[in-house]
Design a protein around this motif. Structure first.
Motif, PDB file in Angstrom:
ATOM      1  N   UNK A  26       0.849  -1.186   0.000  1.00  0.00           N
ATOM      2  CA  UNK A  26       0.000   0.000   0.000  1.00  0.00           C
ATOM      3  C   UNK A  26       0.884   1.234   0.000  1.00  0.00           C
ATOM      4  N   UNK A  27       0.792   2.004  -1.086  1.00  0.00           N
ATOM      5  CA  UNK A  27       1.589   3.227  -1.206  1.00  0.00           C
ATOM      6  C   UNK A  27       0.657   4.427  -1.348  1.00  0.00           C
ATOM      7  N   UNK A  28       0.774   5.361  -0.418  1.00  0.00           N
ATOM      8  CA  UNK A  28       0.019   6.616  -0.507  1.00  0.00           C
ATOM      9  C   UNK A  28       1.000   7.668  -1.003  1.00  0.00           C
ATOM     10  N   UNK A  29       0.717   8.160  -2.202  1.00  0.00           N
ATOM     11  CA  UNK A  29       1.677   9.001  -2.912  1.00  0.00           C
ATOM     12  C   UNK A  29       1.087  10.380  -3.171  1.00  0.00           C
ATOM     13  N   UNK A  30       1.808  11.404  -2.760  1.00  0.00           N
ATOM     14  CA  UNK A  30       1.412  12.758  -3.136  1.00  0.00           C
ATOM     15  C   UNK A  30       2.027  13.035  -4.506  1.00  0.00           C
ATOM     16  N   UNK A  31       1.164  13.286  -5.459  1.00  0.00           N
ATOM     17  CA  UNK A  31       1.565  13.469  -6.855  1.00  0.00           C
ATOM     18  C   UNK A  31       2.547  14.616  -6.994  1.00  0.00           C
ATOM     19  N   UNK A  32       3.603  14.357  -7.763  1.00  0.00           N
ATOM     20  CA  UNK A  32       4.576  15.388  -8.123  1.00  0.00           C
ATOM     21  C   UNK A  32       4.666  15.412  -9.639  1.00  0.00           C
ATOM     22  N   UNK A  33       4.419  16.558 -10.264  1.00  0.00           N
ATOM     23  CA  UNK A  33       4.492  16.632 -11.726  1.00  0.00           C
ATOM     24  C   UNK A  33       5.834  16.126 -12.241  1.00  0.00           C
ATOM     25  N   UNK A  34       5.769  15.329 -13.286  1.00  0.00           N
ATOM     26  CA  UNK A  34       6.978  14.810 -13.909  1.00  0.00           C
ATOM     27  C   UNK A  34       7.540  13.555 -13.262  1.00  0.00           C
ATOM     28  N   UNK A  35       6.931  13.083 -12.175  1.00  0.00           N
ATOM     29  CA  UNK A  35       7.451  11.918 -11.450  1.00  0.00           C
ATOM     30  C   UNK A  35       6.573  10.674 -11.580  1.00  0.00           C
ATOM     31  N   UNK A  36       5.490  10.756 -12.326  1.00  0.00           N
ATOM     32  CA  UNK A  36       4.558   9.633 -12.390  1.00  0.00           C
ATOM     33  C   UNK A  36       5.195   8.378 -12.988  1.00  0.00           C
ATOM     34  N   UNK A  37       6.028   8.540 -13.982  1.00  0.00           N
ATOM     35  CA  UNK A  37       6.657   7.373 -14.609  1.00  0.00           C
ATOM     36  C   UNK A  37       7.448   6.557 -13.581  1.00  0.00           C
ATOM     37  N   UNK A  38       8.149   7.226 -12.695  1.00  0.00           N
ATOM     38  CA  UNK A  38       8.924   6.542 -11.647  1.00  0.00           C
ATOM     39  C   UNK A  38       8.000   5.742 -10.732  1.00  0.00           C
ATOM     40  N   UNK A  39       6.880   6.341 -10.343  1.00  0.00           N
ATOM     41  CA  UNK A  39       5.921   5.656  -9.469  1.00  0.00           C
ATOM     42  C   UNK A  39       5.289   4.458 -10.173  1.00  0.00           C
ATOM     43  N   UNK A  40       5.040   4.599 -11.460  1.00  0.00           N
ATOM     44  CA  UNK A  40       4.418   3.507 -12.209  1.00  0.00           C
ATOM     45  C   UNK A  40       5.387   2.339 -12.405  1.00  0.00           C
ATOM     46  N   UNK A  41       6.671   2.603 -12.396  1.00  0.00           N
ATOM     47  CA  UNK A  41       7.648   1.510 -12.447  1.00  0.00           C
ATOM     48  C   UNK A  41       7.508   0.630 -11.211  1.00  0.00           C
ATOM     49  N   UNK A  42       7.276   1.239 -10.076  1.00  0.00           N
ATOM     50  CA  UNK A  42       7.072   0.468  -8.845  1.00  0.00           C
ATOM     51  C   UNK A  42       5.789  -0.359  -8.936  1.00  0.00           C
ATOM     52  N   UNK A  43       4.778   0.178  -9.613  1.00  0.00           N
ATOM     53  CA  UNK A  43       3.511  -0.553  -9.755  1.00  0.00           C
ATOM     54  C   UNK A  43       3.673  -1.798 -10.621  1.00  0.00           C
ATOM     55  N   UNK A  44       4.656  -1.821 -11.482  1.00  0.00           N
ATOM     56  CA  UNK A  44       4.881  -2.976 -12.361  1.00  0.00           C
ATOM     57  C   UNK A  44       5.534  -4.158 -11.638  1.00  0.00           C
ATOM     58  N   UNK A  45       6.075  -3.916 -10.467  1.00  0.00           N
ATOM     59  CA  UNK A  45       6.771  -4.979  -9.746  1.00  0.00           C
ATOM     60  C   UNK A  45       5.791  -5.835  -8.946  1.00  0.00           C
TER      61      UNK A  45
END
Length: 166
Positions: A49-68
């Motif tokens: 469970x990851x609660x993430x405060x969105x940062x513009x330009x950083x979504x791709x990095x967060x989505x890499x974690x979702x692929x694992x």
């Protein structure tokens, strides 16, 4: 889809790759977040469970974690929030989300929450088109009564429908 259907899907396990919780009712946003937390066993929450405060330009990095694959198995949840309702999302964020949703992880569910989204923005339009939308609009008296009865029932208190609606 309403919050009730979203919570029912959580309990059944039939989840979409991405949800967009939109609307002004903060109580319903919180109820859905609590339902997600409850859907993840306590011993797995740190990993799944990851609660993430969105940062513009950083979504791709967060989505890499979702692929694992989650370390403890099961399903991971990524709860994205932004006090500015994603107004500062960049084109690269929209593109990263598009690429992810073209081939989503079978191990993760993304949830984006916005109280007053600007529907003219490309990122919002994409979420509305590709994610399952959960409308967080104020409840009717009957719906609010049903929610109150359920919350009280979980606390061990039974009330009749008329009293709950009051």
């Amino acid at each position: 889809m309403g919050p009730e259907e979203f919570i029912a899907a959580l309990r059944k396990g039939g989840l979409a790759a991405a949800y967009f919780h939109r609307g002004s009712d903060r109580f319903l946003h919180q109820e859905c977040r609590e339902a997600v937390r409850a859907a993840v066993p306590e011993e797995s929450r740190a990993w799944c469970l990851a609660e993430i405060e969105f940062e513009p330009g950083q979504l791709e990095r967060e989505l890499q974690a979702a692929r694992q694959m989650p370390m403890l198995g099961g399903r991971s949840f990524f709860l994205f929030s932004d006090p500015d309702d994603f107004k500062h999302a960049k084109d690269e964020d929209t593109e990263a989300l598009r690429l992810y949703l073209d081939a989503p992880s079978p191990f993760a569910t993304l949830i984006f929450s916005a109280a007053e989204p600007d529907r003219r923005r490309r990122f919002m339009q994409f979420l509305e088109k590709k994610a399952t939308v959960v409308d967080m609009q104020p409840l009717s008296v009957r719906q609010a009564g049903a929610w109150a009865r359920e919350v009280l029932r979980r606390a061990g208190v039974e009330v009749d429908a008329e009293l709950a609606e009051e």
